[in-house]
Design a protein around this motif. Structure first.
Motif, PDB file in Angstrom:
ATOM      1  N   ALA A  80       0.830  -1.202   0.000  1.00 33.86           N
ATOM      2  CA  ALA A  80       0.000   0.000   0.000  1.00 33.86           C
ATOM      3  C   ALA A  80       0.866   1.254   0.000  1.00 33.86           C
ATOM      4  O   ALA A  80       0.577   2.211  -0.722  1.00 33.86           O
ATOM      5  CB  ALA A  80      -0.930  -0.004   1.206  1.00 33.86           C
ATOM      6  N   LEU A  81       1.926   1.244   0.785  1.00 28.61           N
ATOM      7  CA  LEU A  81       2.814   2.401   0.829  1.00 28.61           C
ATOM      8  C   LEU A  81       3.518   2.608  -0.507  1.00 28.61           C
ATOM      9  O   LEU A  81       3.544   3.716  -1.047  1.00 28.61           O
ATOM     10  CB  LEU A  81       3.847   2.238   1.945  1.00 28.61           C
ATOM     11  N   VAL A  82       4.070   1.541  -1.055  1.00 27.04           N
ATOM     12  CA  VAL A  82       4.804   1.657  -2.319  1.00 27.04           C
ATOM     13  C   VAL A  82       3.864   2.068  -3.455  1.00 27.04           C
ATOM     14  O   VAL A  82       4.201   2.927  -4.280  1.00 27.04           O
ATOM     15  CB  VAL A  82       5.525   0.327  -2.636  1.00 27.04           C
ATOM     16  N   LEU A  83       2.677   1.478  -3.499  1.00 27.61           N
ATOM     17  CA  LEU A  83       1.719   1.840  -4.541  1.00 27.61           C
ATOM     18  C   LEU A  83       1.232   3.280  -4.384  1.00 27.61           C
ATOM     19  O   LEU A  83       1.005   3.965  -5.382  1.00 27.61           O
ATOM     20  CB  LEU A  83       0.537   0.871  -4.536  1.00 27.61           C
ATOM     21  N   SER A  84       1.073   3.745  -3.157  1.00 32.08           N
ATOM     22  CA  SER A  84       0.664   5.136  -2.941  1.00 32.08           C
ATOM     23  C   SER A  84       1.730   6.096  -3.458  1.00 32.08           C
ATOM     24  O   SER A  84       1.413   7.094  -4.122  1.00 32.08           O
ATOM     25  CB  SER A  84       0.415   5.396  -1.454  1.00 32.08           C
ATOM     26  N   LYS A  85       2.983   5.798  -3.145  1.00 33.00           N
ATOM     27  CA  LYS A  85       4.078   6.638  -3.636  1.00 33.00           C
ATOM     28  C   LYS A  85       4.135   6.618  -5.169  1.00 33.00           C
ATOM     29  O   LYS A  85       4.241   7.661  -5.807  1.00 33.00           O
ATOM     30  CB  LYS A  85       5.410   6.158  -3.082  1.00 33.00           C
ATOM     31  N   ALA A  86       4.052   5.428  -5.745  1.00 31.82           N
ATOM     32  CA  ALA A  86       4.138   5.301  -7.200  1.00 31.82           C
ATOM     33  C   ALA A  86       2.954   5.970  -7.888  1.00 31.82           C
ATOM     34  O   ALA A  86       3.122   6.647  -8.915  1.00 31.82           O
ATOM     35  CB  ALA A  86       4.212   3.828  -7.586  1.00 31.82           C
ATOM     36  N   LEU A  87       1.766   5.789  -7.340  1.00 35.78           N
ATOM     37  CA  LEU A  87       0.583   6.399  -7.947  1.00 35.78           C
ATOM     38  C   LEU A  87       0.681   7.912  -7.905  1.00 35.78           C
ATOM     39  O   LEU A  87       0.364   8.590  -8.889  1.00 35.78           O
ATOM     40  CB  LEU A  87      -0.691   5.926  -7.237  1.00 35.78           C
ATOM     41  N   GLY A  88       1.124   8.468  -6.794  1.00 39.03           N
ATOM     42  CA  GLY A  88       1.243   9.918  -6.690  1.00 39.03           C
ATOM     43  C   GLY A  88       2.230  10.495  -7.692  1.00 39.03           C
ATOM     44  O   GLY A  88       1.940  11.482  -8.367  1.00 39.03           O
ATOM     45  N   LEU A  89       3.386   9.851  -7.817  1.00 41.04           N
ATOM     46  CA  LEU A  89       4.397  10.364  -8.753  1.00 41.04           C
ATOM     47  C   LEU A  89       3.978  10.167 -10.209  1.00 41.04           C
ATOM     48  O   LEU A  89       4.162  11.059 -11.054  1.00 41.04           O
ATOM     49  CB  LEU A  89       5.738   9.695  -8.478  1.00 41.04           C
ATOM     50  N   ALA A  90       3.420   9.006 -10.522  1.00 43.06           N
ATOM     51  CA  ALA A  90       2.965   8.755 -11.896  1.00 43.06           C
ATOM     52  C   ALA A  90       1.816   9.684 -12.265  1.00 43.06           C
ATOM     53  O   ALA A  90       1.758  10.206 -13.393  1.00 43.06           O
ATOM     54  CB  ALA A  90       2.549   7.294 -12.050  1.00 43.06           C
TER      55      ALA A  90
END
Length: 182
Positions: A80-90
């Motif tokens: 969840a943390l990694v996907l949140s970071k990736a989604l925000g940047l993408a």
């Protein structure tokens, strides 16, 4: 594992780079008569679904942290943390990409192709704004409180008090509190 919050300027850099490249590709496509402007309708649909999934995962972590959920697989919290970071940047980069294409297309709004492309880019940009917000909020949801171990602020303060008490001399007994000797 120690993860840090994504700084705000990473999102700003993503938006600016996306804006430059999206506008640049649209200008190059316009000069060479290539149809590179716009987004297929599947793009905002997939981005919307990704935003919902990431938010749901981050919400589970939030419920666990608040104590409303008894168990959470640690892998889910990391994902969840990694996907949140990736989604925000993408989402930041794609927001800039679609905004750049939209800005270049504004000069040709009367042409049906560009009018359709502007609607596609506008819808995709709005979904990217929502995904950017989900990424930032999801990252905040995944923030865990400090554990009660030696690094916790309360534990550090208690340790400091214990050391001060041990280092200070014992208070002298007053004459009145001494037992009488016979």
């Amino acid at each position: 594992m120690s993860a840090r919050r994504t700084p705000w300027w990473h999102y700003a850099v993503g938006i600016v780079l996306g804006l430059v490249f999206g506008g640049g590709v649209a200008l190059i496509g316009e000069a060479n008569d290539l149809a590179v402007v716009g987004a297929p309708w599947i793009v905002p649909i997939v981005l919307g679904i990704l935003g919902v999934v990431v938010f749901a995962m981050a919400w589970q972590v939030r419920q666990y942290v608040k104590g409303k959920r008894k168990y959470l697989n640690p892998a889910v919290s990391v994902y969840a943390l990694v996907l949140s970071k990736a989604l925000g940047l993408a989402a930041a980069a794609l927001l800039g990409w679609y905004a750049g294409q939209l800005l270049v297309s504004l000069g040709h709004a009367d042409a049906p192709f560009y009018a359709n492309a502007m609607v596609e880019c506008g819808v995709s940009a709005v979904v990217c704004i929502a995904d950017l917000a989900v990424g930032i909020v999801g990252e905040w949801f995944c923030q865990l409180p400090p554990n009660e171990g030696p690094e916790h602020p309360k534990a550090k303060a208690a340790e400091r008090q214990r050391k001060l008490a041990a280092a200070s001399p014992a208070p002298a007994e007053s004459v009145a509190s001494r037992p009488e000797r016979k």
